[in-house]
Scaffold this motif. Sequence first.
Motif, PDB file in Angstrom:
ATOM      1  N   GLY A  10     -33.807  -7.448  39.476  1.00  0.00           N
ATOM      2  CA  GLY A  10     -32.698  -8.090  38.805  1.00  0.00           C
ATOM      3  C   GLY A  10     -32.171  -9.274  39.567  1.00  0.00           C
ATOM      4  N   THR A  19     -29.077  -6.921  35.603  1.00  0.00           N
ATOM      5  CA  THR A  19     -30.128  -7.096  34.610  1.00  0.00           C
ATOM      6  C   THR A  19     -29.698  -8.201  33.655  1.00  0.00           C
ATOM      7  OG1 THR A  19     -30.767  -4.770  34.723  1.00  0.00           O
ATOM      8  CG2 THR A  19     -31.425  -5.992  32.758  1.00  0.00           C
ATOM      9  N   LEU A  20     -30.478  -9.266  33.582  1.00  0.00           N
ATOM     10  CA  LEU A  20     -30.123 -10.413  32.750  1.00  0.00           C
ATOM     11  C   LEU A  20     -31.270 -10.753  31.811  1.00  0.00           C
ATOM     12  CD1 LEU A  20     -28.524 -12.778  35.440  1.00  0.00           C
ATOM     13  CD2 LEU A  20     -27.349 -11.160  33.937  1.00  0.00           C
ATOM     14  N   HIS A  21     -30.919 -11.051  30.557  1.00  0.00           N
ATOM     15  CA  HIS A  21     -31.912 -11.434  29.556  1.00  0.00           C
ATOM     16  C   HIS A  21     -31.431 -12.668  28.809  1.00  0.00           C
ATOM     17  CE1 HIS A  21     -34.225  -7.750  30.023  1.00  0.00           C
ATOM     18  NE2 HIS A  21     -33.123  -7.036  29.851  1.00  0.00           N
ATOM     19  N   ARG A  22     -32.380 -13.407  28.250  1.00  0.00           N
ATOM     20  CA  ARG A  22     -32.057 -14.432  27.258  1.00  0.00           C
ATOM     21  C   ARG A  22     -31.915 -13.741  25.909  1.00  0.00           C
ATOM     22  NH1 ARG A  22     -34.156 -20.073  28.282  1.00  0.00           N
ATOM     23  NH2 ARG A  22     -34.387 -20.218  30.543  1.00  0.00           N
ATOM     24  N   ALA A  32     -33.799 -15.398  32.790  1.00  0.00           N
ATOM     25  CA  ALA A  32     -32.448 -15.796  32.393  1.00  0.00           C
ATOM     26  C   ALA A  32     -31.649 -16.393  33.540  1.00  0.00           C
ATOM     27  CB  ALA A  32     -31.704 -14.594  31.806  1.00  0.00           C
ATOM     28  N   GLY A  85     -25.218 -14.846  25.224  1.00  0.00           N
ATOM     29  CA  GLY A  85     -25.932 -14.352  26.391  1.00  0.00           C
ATOM     30  C   GLY A  85     -25.026 -13.618  27.356  1.00  0.00           C
ATOM     31  N   ASN A  89     -25.406  -9.649  28.363  1.00  0.00           N
ATOM     32  CA  ASN A  89     -25.664  -9.254  29.747  1.00  0.00           C
ATOM     33  C   ASN A  89     -24.491  -8.506  30.370  1.00  0.00           C
ATOM     34  OD1 ASN A  89     -28.344 -10.241  30.019  1.00  0.00           O
ATOM     35  ND2 ASN A  89     -27.533 -12.333  30.028  1.00  0.00           N
ATOM     36  N   ALA A  92     -24.971  -5.026  29.149  1.00  0.00           N
ATOM     37  CA  ALA A  92     -26.136  -4.403  29.790  1.00  0.00           C
ATOM     38  C   ALA A  92     -25.814  -3.924  31.196  1.00  0.00           C
ATOM     39  CB  ALA A  92     -27.296  -5.395  29.820  1.00  0.00           C
ATOM     40  N   ASN A  93     -24.841  -4.570  31.836  1.00  0.00           N
ATOM     41  CA  ASN A  93     -24.470  -4.205  33.204  1.00  0.00           C
ATOM     42  C   ASN A  93     -23.134  -3.465  33.277  1.00  0.00           C
ATOM     43  OD1 ASN A  93     -26.574  -5.643  35.094  1.00  0.00           O
ATOM     44  ND2 ASN A  93     -26.123  -7.094  33.446  1.00  0.00           N
TER      45      ASN A  93
END
Length: 402
Positions: A10, A19-22, A32, A85, A89, A92-93
């Motif tokens: 991450g 944890t990072l996503h586009r 990301a 975004g 994210n 997600a965290n």
Amino acid sequence: MTPASDGSSGFPAGTASLTLHRPHRGGRSLRAWDAADEQLVAEALKRLAPGQRVAVVDDSFGALALGLANFLPDVIADSAALAEGLALNARANRLPVPAVRSWEQELEAVARGSASSASGTARYDAVILKVPRQLEYLGFLLRWCNQVLRPGGWILAGGMIKHLPDQAVRVYQELVVTEAVLPAKKKARLVLCQPGTQTLEHWDRLWRGYPVGELPAPVQGLPAVFARDRLDIGSRELLPFIAEAVTALPPGAPVLDLACGNGLLGLVALSGRPDLAMGFADISSQAIISARVNVSAAGLDRGQCRFYHADGAPPQSGPFRMILLNPPFHEGGAVGDHIALRLFAEAAGCLTGDGELLMVGNRHLGYHRSLRSFFTQVQQLHASPRFVVFRCTGPRQPAGRS
């Protein structure tokens, strides 16, 4: 802050790993964050003290805002993409979702063409910003920092070296006091600065523009707007087809200038058909401010225009009888057709059954093939060595949308 629990490598944020996503499928294969994000967070955590007030400017997908979440930073961004975004994210965290302010909200006075009343009181101890690719937008950001930083405040600016604008050193020298240029790591560069004295007030390059024959006033743009001081070649090749296309539309037909920039395409459509219900949408808040100012300056807003700061086609809008589009082909440092493909799909999804997309694209990207995935009829109206103009009809609308 809770470390990521999915076992993946991450984004490092102090002792945590995020944890990072586009958010969009087309960008899922792209990371990301970049090395500049990592170093900005690491350096900021070394320098910030508890209780200091922090602003994060032009984060991409939440790496900076979430990496500094313990300081509850104010988050300001030109791009509408950040809000989605950042929310994705943060959840997600298991972190609170920060609010995002656009330049439309932060500098409302700029929309009236007056920077002088935009000089708010100094309120930040530190500004952490991602250096933009546009030189004049960097100048805008540094002038804004000079307005909003308290005495003793500092600016930490960073970016990937290959994406830093030419002559950035000159802009730093002109506007701020450079305290340190940190050693480059992983092809990223950080600069630590103290604020200077020049602000947005009385800046003679805040607005730049150019005349267009069909319009009564120059088309202007703020510093983050694409081609704000010149008519770009793609738009020039599309303009002659707009006037003819809108003449066939029924009275009051809804039309959208998608990825509108300074609003040029929609302005030209309105100049020939002022009855149209015109919408302007762009990912850039400075573009939306610019389009709004230009419509007003041209005397074309009779209450029927709508402005959308949105990443793509605005949600819950339409359906539209026509969409005008000159799609971007880069997102930050990523160049390709992934943005255009998403815009094609969204355009098809918010057109009426008899609606049409009128667009120009870079010839080398081969849009004539990809457009057929979203429209039953793709007609080439014009081609030059660099650009192609298409008229697309018969939108293949997603299931559930009529």
